[in-house]
Design an enzyme around this catalytic site. Structure first.
Site, PDB file in Angstrom:
ATOM      1  N   HIS A 134       0.733  -1.173   0.357  1.00 46.21           N
ATOM      2  CA  HIS A 134       0.133   0.159  -0.012  1.00 46.21           C
ATOM      3  C   HIS A 134       0.818   1.218  -0.044  1.00 46.21           C
ATOM      4  CE1 HIS A 134      -3.743   2.461   0.915  1.00 46.21           C
ATOM      5  NE2 HIS A 134      -2.988   3.283   1.483  1.00 46.21           N
ATOM      6  N   HIS A 185      -3.366   3.822  -2.922  1.00 47.76           N
ATOM      7  CA  HIS A 185      -2.677   2.657  -3.173  1.00 47.76           C
ATOM      8  C   HIS A 185      -2.063   2.664  -4.810  1.00 47.76           C
ATOM      9  CE1 HIS A 185      -2.279  -1.805  -2.370  1.00 47.76           C
ATOM     10  NE2 HIS A 185      -1.825  -1.701  -3.666  1.00 47.76           N
ATOM     11  N   HIS A 187      -1.433   2.428  -8.084  1.00 48.54           N
ATOM     12  CA  HIS A 187      -2.505   1.639  -9.368  1.00 48.54           C
ATOM     13  C   HIS A 187      -2.483   2.687 -10.446  1.00 48.54           C
ATOM     14  CE1 HIS A 187      -5.576   4.403  -7.548  1.00 48.54           C
ATOM     15  NE2 HIS A 187      -6.225   4.140  -8.738  1.00 48.54           N
TER      16      HIS A 187
END
Length: 376
Positions: A134, A185, A187
């Protein structure tokens, strides 16, 4: 690369990407799905001729939840997330709150006056999780993981381009709260559009004009001119060159081109694929070294020892040719940040938002020098 395709409890597709091996991905999504109300539509702006996506259901998507409630972390300790596995390398799944979706495809259009043209927002939006960590970022990834993300981008571009309703595929990453990221997070996302986006349309028109005027390809001529000039070069490898564009719109903006013109990510050859993760990671790491900005909660006046620094917010946008009509375009990356100084940001205000006429506060040649200065 090992690819494992599965389904979430509500029927959305999820794909695990792992290094070659024998990884078993059989975790089940234990959540009880809520009824989906996904009916995006696209509306044509009668003045500009641009398609605008209207997706009112996205108002309910998560907004910067606490770390313990992150939907992109692995499922652990009885808490189920979007990824059922207890750990993962790279994962791609259909967005729960998509701007474009196959839902409603083919439904009869609502009767409207001729100037108010609308169609169902048929397409696909996917989330790409780069790591289960994370607190990491793309720049923290090892070369092998960045290569696996590239494999996923290539695979998804191939799969999504084959969908009948899709006109072009766009892979991108937004990083940083200042950019508007709602989930911290690490992405990215992939949009499969049912129309030609305005920026791609402009690129095609300019490339066609250049071909008609010179008989040559615009991307090839531009790359050759930047390499010859040299003042705006950031880095150059065997197969890739990065430079600050002559008319950069953003304070720090870098374009990355392959030396061999290809239309999209799947068209890259083995040598180009091998070098790209190394070059891309170096660019991201240079962006993180641009500014001495203390991270949230740190006292900039306290000089006792080294301080952590807030990562540079950025958008990384992969431009690929559409399925048809983009033969003159070249695959390339556009990487930029809205940060123009350590504690100053460039926001799109009157000139940019009102007239689409950019004003840049940083000389492109100076930006290129700075990006060369912070090389690894």
């Amino acid at each position: 690369m090992q690819k494992t395709v599965t389904k979430l409890a509500d029927g959305r597709e999820l794909v695990y990407y792992d290094p070659d091996g024998d990884v078993i991905r059989d975790a089940t999504d234990l959540r009880t799905p809520e009824p989906a109300a996904v009916r995006p539509e696209i509306r044509l702006d009668p003045v500009l001729g641009d398609w605008v996506t209207v997706a009112a259901h996205r108002q309910g998507r998560p907004y910067r939840p606490p770390v313990g409630d992150c939907p992109l972390c692995p499922s652990r300790d009885g808490r189920s997330t979007e990824i059922p596995a207890a750990d993962y390398n790279v994962v791609v799944f259909e967005n729960r709150f998509p701007s474009l979706s196959a839902e409603g495809a083919g439904r009869a259009p609502e009767s409207r006056p001729p100037l108010f043209r609308a169609e169902s927002g048929t397409g696909r939006c996917e989330v790409v999780c780069f790591t289960s960590d994370h607190d990491a970022s793309f720049a923290d990834l090892p070369d092998s993981r960045a290569a696996l993300v590239l494999d996923a981008w290539i695979d998804r571009t191939t799969e999504l381009s084959a969908l009948p309703a899709v006109r072009q595929v766009y892979c991108f990453e937004n990083r940083g709260a200042e950019i508007g990221v709602t989930l911290p997070h690490p992405h990215g996302q992939i949009y499969a559009y049912p129309f030609l986006t305005p920026r791609t349309g402009k690129m095609i028109a300019r490339a066609a004009e250049h071909r008609a005027r010179t008989g040559r390809n615009l991307a090839e001529d531009l790359l050759a001119a930047e390499r010859l000039d040299g003042r705006r070069l950031v880095l150059s490898g065997t197969h890739w060159t990065a430079f600050v564009p002559f008319a950069a719109r953003w304070p720090y903006e870098v374009h990355l081109y392959p030396h061999r013109r290809v239309p999209d990510l799947p068209a890259l050859g083995p040598a180009e694929r091998a070098e790209l993760p190394l070059v891309y990671l170096e660019l991201l790491r240079r962006f993180d070294r641009l500014f001495d900005t203390p991270a949230d909660g740190d006292d900039a006046e306290d000089t006792d020892g080294p301080k952590p620094f807030a990562p540079t917010p950025y958008i990384a946008a992969w431009h690929q040719a559409p399925r048809t009509g983009g033969e003159e375009l070249s695959l390339h990356l556009e990487l930029f940040t809205i940060r123009r100084a350590a504690n100053k940001f460039k926001f799109l205000a009157g000139a940019e938002s009102g007239q689409d006429a950019f004003v840049n506060d940083v000389l492109p040649e100076a930006a290129a020098r700075r990006l060369r200065d912070v090389a690894s």
